[in-house]
Scaffold this motif. Structure first.
Motif, mmCIF file in Angstrom:
data_model
loop_
_atom_site.group_PDB
_atom_site.id
_atom_site.type_symbol
_atom_site.label_atom_id
_atom_site.label_comp_id
_atom_site.label_asym_id
_atom_site.label_seq_id
_atom_site.Cartn_x
_atom_site.Cartn_y
_atom_site.Cartn_z
ATOM 1 N N LEU A 326 0.915 -1.309 0.129
ATOM 2 C CA LEU A 326 0.032 -0.105 0.061
ATOM 3 C C LEU A 326 0.947 1.350 0.102
ATOM 4 N N SER A 327 1.989 1.220 0.630
ATOM 5 C CA SER A 327 2.811 2.336 0.766
ATOM 6 C C SER A 327 4.310 2.050 1.281
ATOM 7 N N TYR A 328 5.327 2.734 1.074
ATOM 8 C CA TYR A 328 6.629 2.312 1.658
ATOM 9 C C TYR A 328 7.147 3.618 2.112
ATOM 10 N N ASP A 329 7.754 3.648 3.440
ATOM 11 C CA ASP A 329 8.423 4.416 4.353
ATOM 12 C C ASP A 329 9.834 4.448 4.226
ATOM 13 N N LYS A 330 10.484 5.267 3.508
ATOM 14 C CA LYS A 330 11.888 5.340 2.891
ATOM 15 C C LYS A 330 12.776 5.357 4.072
ATOM 16 N N ASP A 331 12.223 6.103 5.111
ATOM 17 C CA ASP A 331 13.261 6.343 6.293
ATOM 18 C C ASP A 331 13.214 5.109 7.156
ATOM 19 N N ALA A 332 12.032 4.504 7.436
ATOM 20 C CA ALA A 332 11.890 3.446 8.241
ATOM 21 C C ALA A 332 12.267 2.120 7.829
ATOM 22 N N HIS A 333 12.403 2.269 6.306
ATOM 23 C CA HIS A 333 12.471 0.994 5.612
ATOM 24 C C HIS A 333 11.229 -0.184 5.807
ATOM 25 N N THR A 334 10.120 0.513 5.930
ATOM 26 C CA THR A 334 9.007 -0.400 6.043
ATOM 27 C C THR A 334 7.934 -0.367 4.830
ATOM 28 N N TRP A 365 10.031 -9.262 11.124
ATOM 29 C CA TRP A 365 9.200 -9.008 12.208
ATOM 30 C C TRP A 365 7.661 -8.540 11.377
ATOM 31 N N ILE A 366 6.690 -8.852 12.221
ATOM 32 C CA ILE A 366 5.459 -8.326 11.835
ATOM 33 C C ILE A 366 4.573 -7.545 12.667
ATOM 34 N N ARG A 367 4.019 -6.380 12.339
ATOM 35 C CA ARG A 367 3.353 -5.578 13.176
ATOM 36 C C ARG A 367 2.019 -4.928 12.628
ATOM 37 N N ASP A 368 1.025 -4.999 13.566
ATOM 38 C CA ASP A 368 -0.406 -4.717 12.923
ATOM 39 C C ASP A 368 -0.268 -3.130 13.022
ATOM 40 N N THR A 369 -1.362 -2.450 12.591
ATOM 41 C CA THR A 369 -1.525 -1.108 12.530
ATOM 42 C C THR A 369 -1.741 -0.270 13.879
ATOM 43 N N VAL A 386 5.669 -4.394 7.643
ATOM 44 C CA VAL A 386 6.689 -5.312 7.660
ATOM 45 C C VAL A 386 7.865 -4.696 7.351
ATOM 46 N N PRO A 387 9.103 -5.175 7.747
ATOM 47 C CA PRO A 387 10.654 -4.445 7.234
ATOM 48 C C PRO A 387 10.687 -4.922 5.783
ATOM 49 N N VAL A 388 11.128 -4.170 4.929
ATOM 50 C CA VAL A 388 11.551 -4.408 3.374
ATOM 51 C C VAL A 388 12.798 -3.561 3.220
#
Length: 402
Positions: A326-334, A365-369, A386-388
């Motif tokens: 759905l989206s990617y956070d470049k700073d957190a790499h998630t 790891w897996i984290r819910d919203t 999730v971390p990517v």
């Protein structure tokens, strides 16, 4: 020099249409809600068709609309208006299986290219020339019963573009001319209602004695996979390489389109057949989309008994489609993802590339919203983080690594 062929992908709805284009299709064929086969597909409203054309043209792609039913007299009502609406919507071409539809299209919607459907069973160049001269065909979709020699001869001598199937379901009858569905269910296969009766399971008798009483039999064809024939088709000068499957899922479309995109581009860049090792890599990638046995169809000659499926044991339902980005956070790499099938922490996965080369990672790891860390994802359509370790695009598809 090898021809750079169009890669033509199927789509049953607007989501799959956009997916096909994002993953490398040069053109997409879709069905409207009238005059089209595959009546059980979602199919496109006129507004959907307009939206598909706008998206495709913005991405340098084309839209072909199937107008491929075999019409009876009463089926022609409203056709002229419909064709003009397709033209006004920005459709690039129609795929027709009737001389009547082709003649009406040429007369009433001249901006639409006319592509002759595979159901017209073009197996020789004289037929293609007739369709060109008499009915204004711009392209012929070759019969699936053509050998590679047929493809070469027709493409060389017909004077218009040719299109050939490279992947997907194969009708056990001649170019889809089946009456089993009509006889057994009163659903006309050539007017959009095929019940796929050839894939049902049957008791088989020799006289009054049942053969293989403990095994029910089918009479369907294996699916087509012509990956090994792509270079030959390009050398033959075929203009478009077509994937079957308007009833298939978004995941199937992404997998098979991206895999053939990489194969076609690799052959074109090399301008020569690939090595065995290079082909093996591409064929393994394409094989991820299979759920039935496959064959090369008629390209190597007549399809023999080994091209049929006699039992349903070949079906293999997989659950590799894990999530959509759905989206990617470049700073957190998630990545924020929407799930499809179950997966667990520490499983390996890969992002199907929209460009070149799939990239793999591990669900560390897996984290819910709500910020809760979990060990397993078991619910479809759930949003998770999730971390990517690399940037991924919105709408990218994540699948399990096997």
């Amino acid at each position: 020099m090898l021809k750079k062929c169009e890669l033509l992908a199927p789509a049953g709805d607007l989501v799959r249409c956009k997916t096909a284009i994002r993953y490398g299709a040069d053109a997409v064929y879709i069905g409207g809600q009238r005059f089209s086969l595959r009546s059980r597909a979602s199919n496109f409203s006129l507004q959907d068709i307009r939206d598909a054309c706008a998206f495709a043209h913005a991405h340098g792609a084309r839209i072909h609309v199937t107008v491929n039913m075999i019409p009876h007299e009463e089926d022609l009502e409203g056709l002229e208006e419909y064709l003009r609406e397709l033209q006004d919507a920005g459709v690039d071409a129609i795929i027709a299986a009737s001389a009547a539809v082709m003649e009406i299209a040429a007369r009433t919607a001249p901006e639409l290219q006319i592509h002759c459907s595979t159901q017209m069973s073009v197996t020789n160049s004289s037929a293609a020339v007739f369709l060109r001269d008499a009915l204004g065909a711009d392209r012929v979709v070759l019969a699936r019963e053509c050998t590679m020699e047929d493809v070469r001869n027709i493409t060389k001598n017909c004077g218009i573009e040719t299109e050939a199937f490279i992947h997907g379901g194969m009708c056990v009858n001649y170019s889809g001319r089946c009456t089993l569905s009509n006889r057994m269910t009163l659903r006309d296969a050539n007017r959009g209602g095929c019940a796929q009766s050839c894939r049902w399971r049957y008791h088989v008798y020799d006289g009054g004695e049942e053969i293989c009483a403990d095994t029910l039999m089918t009479m369907g064809s294996k699916d087509l996979c012509a990956a090994s024939m792509i270079c030959d088709l390009m050398e033959a000068g075929v203009s478009s390489l077509k994937i079957e499957g308007r009833m298939k899922t978004e995941y199937y479309v992404a997998c098979v389109v991206s895999a053939y995109r990489r194969l076609i581009d690799h052959i074109y860049e090399k301008q020569a057949p690939l090595s065995e090792e290079e082909m093996r890599i591409h064929e393994e990638d394409i094989a991820r989309s299979f759920n039935r046995e496959v064959c090369t169809g008629f390209y190597n000659g007549e399809a023999g008994p080994d091209s049929l499926i006699y039992t349903d044991a070949s079906d293999d339902v997989r659950h590799d489609f894990l999530a959509v980005v759905l989206s990617y956070d470049k700073d957190a790499h998630t990545a924020l993802i929407e799930t499809r099938n179950p997966f667990s922490r520490f499983e390996k996965a890969e992002v199907i590339s929209m460009q070149k080369g799939n990239r793999s990672f591990v669900f560390d790891w897996i984290r819910d919203t709500e910020g809760m860390y979990i060990e397993d994802s078991r619910h479809p359509m759930k949003q998770l983080v999730v971390p990517v370790p690399f940037e991924v695009q919105k709408d990218a598809i994540i699948r399990r690594i096997r």
